[in-house]
Design an enzyme around this catalytic site. Sequence first.
Site, PDB file in Angstrom:
ATOM      1  N   CYS A  89       0.816  -1.213   0.000  1.00 32.72           N
ATOM      2  CA  CYS A  89       0.000   0.000   0.000  1.00 32.72           C
ATOM      3  C   CYS A  89       0.849   1.261   0.000  1.00 32.72           C
ATOM      4  O   CYS A  89       0.475   2.271  -0.622  1.00 32.72           O
ATOM      5  CB  CYS A  89      -0.951  -0.008   1.189  1.00 32.72           C
ATOM      6  SG  CYS A  89      -0.141  -0.108   2.794  1.00 32.72           S
ATOM      7  N   HIS A 111      -2.275   0.685   7.106  1.00 32.14           N
ATOM      8  CA  HIS A 111      -2.554   1.004   5.705  1.00 32.14           C
ATOM      9  C   HIS A 111      -2.047   2.412   5.390  1.00 32.14           C
ATOM     10  O   HIS A 111      -1.837   3.231   6.296  1.00 32.14           O
ATOM     11  CB  HIS A 111      -4.060   0.917   5.449  1.00 32.14           C
ATOM     12  CG  HIS A 111      -4.452   0.894   4.008  1.00 32.14           C
ATOM     13  ND1 HIS A 111      -3.870   0.058   3.078  1.00 32.14           N
ATOM     14  CD2 HIS A 111      -5.377   1.615   3.319  1.00 32.14           C
ATOM     15  CE1 HIS A 111      -4.416   0.257   1.901  1.00 32.14           C
ATOM     16  NE2 HIS A 111      -5.342   1.204   2.021  1.00 32.14           N
ATOM     17  N   ASP A 124      -7.922   6.011  -2.328  1.00 34.66           N
ATOM     18  CA  ASP A 124      -7.124   4.829  -1.981  1.00 34.66           C
ATOM     19  C   ASP A 124      -6.709   4.107  -3.263  1.00 34.66           C
ATOM     20  O   ASP A 124      -7.470   3.294  -3.803  1.00 34.66           O
ATOM     21  CB  ASP A 124      -7.929   3.892  -1.079  1.00 34.66           C
ATOM     22  CG  ASP A 124      -7.057   2.793  -0.480  1.00 34.66           C
ATOM     23  OD1 ASP A 124      -5.899   2.654  -0.905  1.00 34.66           O
ATOM     24  OD2 ASP A 124      -7.532   2.073   0.417  1.00 34.66           O
TER      25      ASP A 124
END
Length: 661
Positions: free
Chosen positions: A408, A452, A468
Amino acid sequence: MAEPVRTAWRLDWRTRWLVVPLAMVIAPHLLYTPAWVGLAAGGALLWRLAPGWRKAHAGQRVVRGLLAGAALLGVLLQFHTLLGPQPGISLLVLMTALKLLESEDQRDHIISVLAGYFLLMAVLIHHQQLVMAAWLAASAVVLTASLIVNQRASPPPFRQALGQAGLLVTQALPLALILFLLFPRLPSPIGGLVRTEVASTGLSDTMTPGSVSQLIQSDAVAFRVDFAQAGVALNQLYWRGPVLSEFDGRAWRRTRFDAGPPEVRGLGSAIDYSITLEPSAQPWLPVAGLVNRLDLASARVSSQLEWSLDRPRQERLRYTVRAWLDYRLDPDRPPLRQAADLALPEGSNPDTVALARRWAAETPDPQALVKRALEYFRSEPFHYTLSPPRLGEQPMDDFLFVTRRGFCEHYAGAFTVLMRAAGVPARVVTGYQGGELNPIGGYGIVRQRDAHAWAEVWLPGEGWRQVDPTAAVAPDRIERGISAALPAAELPRLGLAPDWLRPFRQTWDFVNNGWNQWVLGYDFERQRKLLTALSPALGTLGGLLWALLGGAGLVVGLLALWVLRDAAGPRRQGADRLYARFTDRLARIGLARGSAEGPDDFAARAAAKRPDLATPIRTITGLYVSLRYGGLPDDRLDELKRAVRAFRPGHAKRRHPEKKR
């Protein structure tokens, strides 16, 4: 010749009943004291158990003195002081172990056990978890049994000694509960003495390729969350942590510039939730949504909506939040901050910058640029993995055009660079995403593996908007968690428990969470709220003290009535009458029981004086003690009656000369 053998045997069982309890209370300290302290203490315990150990003599006293001096010097050299929890506990462990080398009588035994009680409580300075509390409770029972055994002339049955100790500890629990609930709590631990073990480093204010993926491989709990409203989708929530705005071409960092309170506006209905945050080496307070209220006086918020404390957290923390999940943040951005959120290092990642500028020339609309970047991640052969290849001097160029394998932080960092190069203000946000629901307790568990990183872009008229990019590559990461998004070959790196263990883990977490909330979390604020809810008078110091005295007096009075009633019960009355008849018969032959002499001590003395009566004396005494203080059933009272009826020491004495003739 029999007497010396009996003395040595008695010393042996007394020693075992002393060494084993002390070993139990010393063992947890080995987790926190230097290794040499544990080795030295263990050596002293083993030496005391050695068959060749003898009572103190002049040479041994010298050796003990040298060992005590060496222990003191070792602690001083290790910590450069004798003050404080660590050196103090280390010294107490060593001196308690060395005390065993001179334990020769009942007084020494009692002193060693009392030192064991101190060591028992000292464990709580470092560790207050439920498993450790259970171990300490068992250790307290064994220590108490050691005190009971110390008063005996002969070794009692193991189960009997532990049963009596367990009964004593159980009788003390109501009073301990009253003191726990009503004794005035301090707003914080004394001088910061009691600390909870820090389990993980948590979120950092710096992000480099690989930093979040390392954190994700930890199964440790980051925090637990209770929602006041039903129906909140835990897997859709983003728990905001540090916001990273400065980029040096490789690493992202927090900005030290704070522009003051941002312009914010909540939309829709707010939700309420409570977070229990585990200890961490970081000061961040993760929150979901735009906070309207956070009931923690020491909390502060930055212009980028980062909630934090002024120092890292060394203890578990609970706070309640009211927040909007939908909101607008800074729709009118100051020009100075606009420039800061567009900044890129000169000459870094030229291929990435060139791609973004080409997009900006073809698609000048900021929203269209966001969609184009996400479509680029979605359509190109990018892979979500915990094991990305190493990146070179231009990490974003290598990731976007060469390796195309990342986690991520790779996608969030690359997306933010693309947006800045295209003229759209952007920044990286780190925190946690999703979590798992514990159906037994009805609360959410967010673990370190839920860490994250995502991005925020600033759009005219809207302000900061969450994006995202990982969801474009691995949508299962957002919908179902990290385990659903990773390749099967990489799942073992997460250390996930088998599915069949999940109900047991959830049950244990529910129990452990209750311990954290109502025992470890029973602080000054929780006590005040609980007692005020019961009665406003309990919210004052005077009312609290009166309740404490009254509650303690009531418990002590009830225990006294129970003991007196039990002592006057039919079974004990019968046992006492039979034992009195037994001692009267011994008194007639010159073996009177002393007023302060216990049954076991009297039996040992009487058996030594009259070896021919030793067997019935020990049998009757054992039955009486077990009926009077142990847990023998009532039907054994008849056995004691028959034994006393058959005991005729005067008749045995008269027949003895006739037998000789």
